[in-house]
Design a protein around this motif. Structure first.
Motif, PDB file in Angstrom:
ATOM      1  N   LEU A  13      -3.808  -7.410   1.071  1.00  0.00           N
ATOM      2  CA  LEU A  13      -3.674  -6.756  -0.276  1.00  0.00           C
ATOM      3  C   LEU A  13      -3.638  -7.432  -1.145  1.00  0.00           C
ATOM      4  O   LEU A  13      -4.234  -7.124  -2.322  1.00  0.00           O
ATOM      5  N   THR A  73       0.991  12.764 -14.818  1.00  0.00           N
ATOM      6  CA  THR A  73       1.483  11.390 -15.055  1.00  0.00           C
ATOM      7  C   THR A  73       0.365   9.997 -15.260  1.00  0.00           C
ATOM      8  O   THR A  73       0.852   9.029 -15.300  1.00  0.00           O
ATOM      9  N   ASN A 152      -9.356   7.283  -5.233  1.00  0.00           N
ATOM     10  CA  ASN A 152      -8.281   6.803  -5.502  1.00  0.00           C
ATOM     11  C   ASN A 152      -7.854   7.336  -7.074  1.00  0.00           C
ATOM     12  O   ASN A 152      -8.807   6.702  -8.141  1.00  0.00           O
ATOM     13  N   MET A 154      -6.116   6.416  -9.567  1.00  0.00           N
ATOM     14  CA  MET A 154      -5.886   5.313 -10.473  1.00  0.00           C
ATOM     15  C   MET A 154      -6.992   4.634 -10.935  1.00  0.00           C
ATOM     16  O   MET A 154      -7.323   4.111 -11.782  1.00  0.00           O
TER      17      MET A 154
ATOM     18  N   ALA B 473       3.669  -4.730  -1.638  1.00  0.00           N
ATOM     19  CA  ALA B 473       2.608  -4.449  -2.443  1.00  0.00           C
ATOM     20  C   ALA B 473       2.850  -4.462  -3.858  1.00  0.00           C
ATOM     21  O   ALA B 473       2.190  -5.171  -4.737  1.00  0.00           O
ATOM     22  N   GLU B 477       1.416  -7.374  -6.881  1.00  0.00           N
ATOM     23  CA  GLU B 477       0.960  -6.646  -8.112  1.00  0.00           C
ATOM     24  C   GLU B 477       1.462  -6.967  -9.455  1.00  0.00           C
ATOM     25  O   GLU B 477       1.409  -7.011 -10.407  1.00  0.00           O
ATOM     26  N   ARG B 490       4.373  -1.130 -11.335  1.00  0.00           N
ATOM     27  CA  ARG B 490       3.427  -1.442 -10.385  1.00  0.00           C
ATOM     28  C   ARG B 490       3.438  -0.367  -9.313  1.00  0.00           C
ATOM     29  O   ARG B 490       2.399  -0.194  -8.692  1.00  0.00           O
ATOM     30  N   GLY B 492       4.395   2.426  -9.128  1.00  0.00           N
ATOM     31  CA  GLY B 492       3.982   3.647  -9.956  1.00  0.00           C
ATOM     32  C   GLY B 492       2.468   3.613  -9.878  1.00  0.00           C
ATOM     33  O   GLY B 492       1.802   4.839 -10.143  1.00  0.00           O
ATOM     34  N   MET B 493       1.694   2.457  -9.814  1.00  0.00           N
ATOM     35  CA  MET B 493       0.082   2.554  -9.921  1.00  0.00           C
ATOM     36  C   MET B 493      -0.388   2.513  -8.717  1.00  0.00           C
ATOM     37  O   MET B 493      -1.576   2.006  -8.369  1.00  0.00           O
ATOM     38  N   GLN B 494       0.532   2.342  -7.463  1.00  0.00           N
ATOM     39  CA  GLN B 494      -0.107   2.211  -6.134  1.00  0.00           C
ATOM     40  C   GLN B 494      -1.161   3.589  -5.830  1.00  0.00           C
ATOM     41  O   GLN B 494      -0.881   4.743  -6.024  1.00  0.00           O
ATOM     42  N   ARG B 495      -2.228   3.012  -5.178  1.00  0.00           N
ATOM     43  CA  ARG B 495      -2.975   4.077  -4.559  1.00  0.00           C
ATOM     44  C   ARG B 495      -2.303   4.874  -3.404  1.00  0.00           C
ATOM     45  O   ARG B 495      -1.174   4.425  -2.963  1.00  0.00           O
ATOM     46  N   ASP B 496      -2.468   6.105  -2.944  1.00  0.00           N
ATOM     47  CA  ASP B 496      -2.126   6.670  -1.815  1.00  0.00           C
ATOM     48  C   ASP B 496      -1.912   5.852  -0.621  1.00  0.00           C
ATOM     49  O   ASP B 496      -3.018   5.143  -0.516  1.00  0.00           O
ATOM     50  N   HIS B 497      -0.930   5.913   0.010  1.00  0.00           N
ATOM     51  CA  HIS B 497      -0.502   5.220   1.114  1.00  0.00           C
ATOM     52  C   HIS B 497      -0.196   5.958   2.363  1.00  0.00           C
ATOM     53  O   HIS B 497      -0.001   6.937   2.469  1.00  0.00           O
ATOM     54  N   ILE B 498      -1.109   5.613   3.727  1.00  0.00           N
ATOM     55  CA  ILE B 498      -0.877   6.213   4.907  1.00  0.00           C
ATOM     56  C   ILE B 498      -0.023   5.275   5.691  1.00  0.00           C
ATOM     57  O   ILE B 498      -0.403   4.313   6.007  1.00  0.00           O
ATOM     58  N   ARG B 504       1.271  11.607   3.697  1.00  0.00           N
ATOM     59  CA  ARG B 504       0.880  10.980   2.540  1.00  0.00           C
ATOM     60  C   ARG B 504       1.989  10.596   1.635  1.00  0.00           C
ATOM     61  O   ARG B 504       2.961  11.376   1.418  1.00  0.00           O
ATOM     62  N   SER B 506       2.297   9.403  -2.122  1.00  0.00           N
ATOM     63  CA  SER B 506       1.483   9.172  -3.499  1.00  0.00           C
ATOM     64  C   SER B 506       2.300   8.675  -4.586  1.00  0.00           C
ATOM     65  O   SER B 506       3.680   8.787  -4.412  1.00  0.00           O
ATOM     66  N   PHE B 507       2.074   8.060  -5.527  1.00  0.00           N
ATOM     67  CA  PHE B 507       2.604   7.498  -6.663  1.00  0.00           C
ATOM     68  C   PHE B 507       1.928   7.835  -8.074  1.00  0.00           C
ATOM     69  O   PHE B 507       0.811   8.327  -8.093  1.00  0.00           O
ATOM     70  N   GLY B 508       2.850   7.515  -9.103  1.00  0.00           N
ATOM     71  CA  GLY B 508       2.190   7.702 -10.342  1.00  0.00           C
ATOM     72  C   GLY B 508       3.262   7.413 -11.304  1.00  0.00           C
ATOM     73  O   GLY B 508       4.479   7.563 -10.749  1.00  0.00           O
ATOM     74  N   PRO B 509       2.783   7.059 -12.485  1.00  0.00           N
ATOM     75  CA  PRO B 509       4.034   6.393 -13.394  1.00  0.00           C
ATOM     76  C   PRO B 509       5.029   7.401 -13.550  1.00  0.00           C
ATOM     77  O   PRO B 509       4.675   8.485 -13.783  1.00  0.00           O
TER      78      PRO B 509
END
Lengths: 192, 540
Positions: A13, A73, A152, A154, B473, B477, B490, B492-498, B504, B506-509
């Motif tokens: 990571l 967002t 992705n 982001m 993670a 970061e 940080r 909030g800025m993760q890519r999607d995680h499986i 799924r 998913s994240f966002g600010p």
């Protein structure tokens, strides 16, 4: 993605970690303009009022249309793209031909009709600017069709697509335009 | 850090700080008017559309999106010379670099900060990217904003020192020993492993592109277990006492069978992050910041039921809807999720019948309820006790066309749903389709080592595994910018995680419920019924 095992943790990571300001030079990314032909997929999306809309029919109706990809967002890029849309709407003179401003969500799971309504309200969007969500596969198809697919959200980038109503071709603008650049692009295809 | 002034623009410093925070986060001037700015050279923007936080995020540490670097704008960074290479090194560490690199700009002062915000010219003479708006603020407003920026992420948060980052996990006293173990074993294994790495790799644990810097980012973890006792209205004061005795950086996981609200509210008031508590009763809020959940729990199942029913091609089943609600928090949240979503969709009124405490539903009582209301669809938010009544209902000609129940509320009894009722009964199922659940990785298994009994159906150890992955993670970061808000930024800025359990994450600010989905399923006929997917993971 359909992995057979959950992803591995740990040291790997760290390779992805990037600190803002750590990596890139900070010149504004240059604007890149090309003219493209795209085949719009026949998918059904959902707008901010929860109405189902056929994307192909909507984009190829012959009325002037502009497309971007954003999410509710998102930081930095989407706010600036959306300020551009809002400003363009404010600049349209009363008698100008109608242009349809289309924003397609690249975070369809979070961007429910309500989230999209609230977003448009923040930008004081007027009628003529619609925000669309949908099933992830359909959104992916739309992104792919415009050569804008990113796995992705982001790492997405600023893109504005203007359809020339006369030729059916798309002006693809990569980068963030000033208001005068945006207006000039619209004029070139007879919008405004 | 700058010395703290007593007054700012004629206001007491703390009052100015609150006003500055409002400018930064909401784009509102001290006068109450929206801030005005110009972006991309000539595009006017009102602060109500976006403001500093939309790009620099809450902690001020900035983002990297779409080729645009939004530089940090927090106190520590503004007060230091900026370097392009290894921007996070301390001045002492930088001196020890073999190759010195040129500075990008000198430290800011009040005056040069005001200047850059107005003109976009930094004190090194560089003109900033026009994506950074220009703000033509009046002097007192500027002084207030600048005061806020100096204070923003200017000191490492509580719970951290140069070697250790302390976290706590909260357990309430009704939780069984077995369930506690299912969370604590993987957590303790994770912490032990994290700390053992330190002795092997030294401080180079997190190697990265900025590897130089990550040395200073690595800290050992210390995990405390905070056990809350007695009624939930005493939890806040117990938490306060724990926090005073043992300041922690964040709460990690945590487990309770009841409402998470008292803990959520405490974290909100103390600005204390709480990451992925194991609860089915989260607080549902669009604006609260400090607790990051896996999902909206039962509420989300009710929500999915509403969207599914409303979205059916055939509008008939949605025309008259009745919720039958068993007493208890499950029924409360399932029905609230349905009701609120149904209203949001503009779908009209919902009739509701609440069962008394311990009241069971017989075929006769169910018939009476249905005769009164004549619903076309019934949300049957009860445990499996109503299965007999449902079996009887199957033969009635004027029964409702659709019945929806919650898999989580039914628990393991789900598969006992009477065969005759399966054709008209839909089940909300908030997890990945069991037949798609990937095998447990070796790494995940190794975190479960020492668990005396693994009960996968509680999903406690799998959720713990997932939250540890996400925490790690976030730690990486966060780099050495160890501020509570930065951890949440940080994440909030993760890519999607499986990860396990949810299809799924998913994240966002500002997004606080990582799993957005919930299937509607039916059970197949036959003696060994299987779940059959009837909807997409996310329905709008």
């Amino acid at each position: 993605m359909n992995p057979r095992t959950w992803h591995l943790a740990g040291l790997v990571l760290g390779l992805l970690a990037a600190t803002p300001g750590g990596l890139l030079a900070q010149a504004p990314p240059p604007i890149k303009r090309t003219v493209e032909s795209y085949t719009v997929p026949d998918v059904t999306l959902v707008n901010q009022d929860g109405a189902k809309v056929k994307l192909k029919a909507m984009l190829e109706s012959g009325e002037p249309v502009i497309v971007d990809f954003i999410f509710g967002t998102c930081t930095t890029i989407c706010p600036v793209l959306s300020a551009g849309y809002a400003n363009l709407q404010a600049k349209l003179p009363p008698g100008a031909p109608k242009v349809h401003l289309v924003s397609i969500s690249i975070d369809p799971e979070n961007d429910t009709p309500k989230v999209m309504r609230d977003y448009l309200k923040r930008y004081r969007a007027r009628p003529g600017w619609d925000f669309f969500t949908g099933q992830r596969e359909d959104i992916d198809k739309a992104m792919r069709a415009f050569n804008a697919y990113i796995p992705n959200k982001m790492s997405h980038y600023p893109l504005t697509l203007i359809r020339d109503p006369k030729t059916g071709k798309w002006i693809r603008i990569f980068g963030l335009m000033s208001s005068s650049e945006f207006v000039a692009e619209c004029r070139k295809v007879g919008i405004l | 850090m700058k010395a703290k002034p007593k007054t700012v623009a004629g206001l007491p410093a703390d009052k100015a700080l609150a006003l500055g925070e409002r400018m930064y986060r909401e784009g509102i001037l001290p006068s109450g008017e929206p801030m005005q700015s110009v972006v991309s050279g000539d595009v006017p923007v009102a602060g109500t559309a976006f403001t500093c936080v939309s790009c620099h995020v809450r902690s001020g540490l900035g983002t990297f999106e779409g080729g645009v670097v939004t530089l940090p704008t927090n106190g520590t960074k503004l007060g230091r010379t900026r370097y392009r290479k290894y921007p996070n090194l301390s001045p002492e560490e930088r001196k020890s670099l073999r190759v010195q690199t040129p500075a990008a700009r000198p430290p800011y002062t009040d005056a040069s900060l005001a200047h850059v915000l107005r003109t976009g010219l930094d004190p090194g003479g560089r003109e900033l990217n026009p994506v950074m708006p220009r703000y033509d603020l009046k002097d007192p407003d500027m002084a207030i904003l600048v005061h806020y920026l100096w204070s923003l992420s200017a000191q490492l948060s509580p719970g951290v020192d140069t070697t250790t980052l302390r976290v706590a996990t909260v357990i309430t006293d009704e939780v069984s020993a077995e369930d506690q173990e299912a969370m604590l074993v993987p957590m303790n294994n994770f912490v032990a492993r994290h700390n053992a790495h330190a002795s092997v790799f030294g401080t180079r644990m997190y190697m990265s592109i900025g590897g130089q810097e990550m040395r200073g980012a690595y800290r050992k973890l210390a995990l405390s277990v905070w056990r809350l006792k007695g009624p939930s209205d005493t939890w806040a004061s117990q938490l306060g006492a724990h926090l005073a005795k043992e300041p922690v950086f964040a709460l990690l996981g945590g487990i309770s069978y009841g409402d998470w609200k008292p803990i959520h509210t405490f974290c909100e008031s103390r600005r204390l992050p709480c990451l992925f508590p194991i609860t089915d009763f989260p607080v549902i809020s669009d604006t609260d910041w400090y607790t990051q959940y896996f999902s909206k729990g039962y509420f989300q199942e009710g929500q999915a039921a509403a969207r599914y029913l409303r979205g059916l091609e055939d509008p008939a089943p949605a025309s008259r809807v009745l919720q039958i609600i068993q007493d208890g928090p499950e029924g409360r949240d399932l029905s609230a999720g349905f009701r609120e979503t149904w209203q949001e969709l503009g779908a009209g009124a919902v009739k509701e019948i609440r069962l008394g405490q311990g009241e069971t539903v017989s075929l006769a009582s169910l018939r009476t309820m249905l005769q009164q209301e004549k619903p076309t669809a019934v949300l049957l938010w009860t445990a499996a006790g109503t299965f007999d009544a449902l079996d009887g209902l199957a033969d009635e000609v004027d029964r409702p066309g659709v019945v929806i129940m919650s898999s989580r509320q039914l628990g393991t009894k789900l598969y006992a749903l009477p065969e005759k009722a399966r054709a008209f009964t839909w089940i909300t199922y908030p997890y990945r389709d069991p037949k798609d659940e990937p095998a447990v990785s070796r790494y995940a298994n190794s975190l479960l080592a020492g668990l005396s009994r693994h009960k996968p159906e509680t999903r406690i150890s799998t959720r713990t595994y997932a939250l540890l992955q996400l925490f790690q993670a976030g730690l990486i970061e966060m780099d050495r910018n160890v501020y509570r808000d930065n951890l949440l930024d940080r994440l909030g800025m993760q890519r999607d995680h499986i990860l396990p359990d949810f299809l799924r994450l998913s994240f966002g600010p500002g997004q606080r419920y990582a799993s957005k989905g919930c299937y509607l399923m039916q059970l197949s006929p036959g003696p060994e019924p299987k779940l059959v997917r009837k909807s997409e993971w996310v329905v709008h």
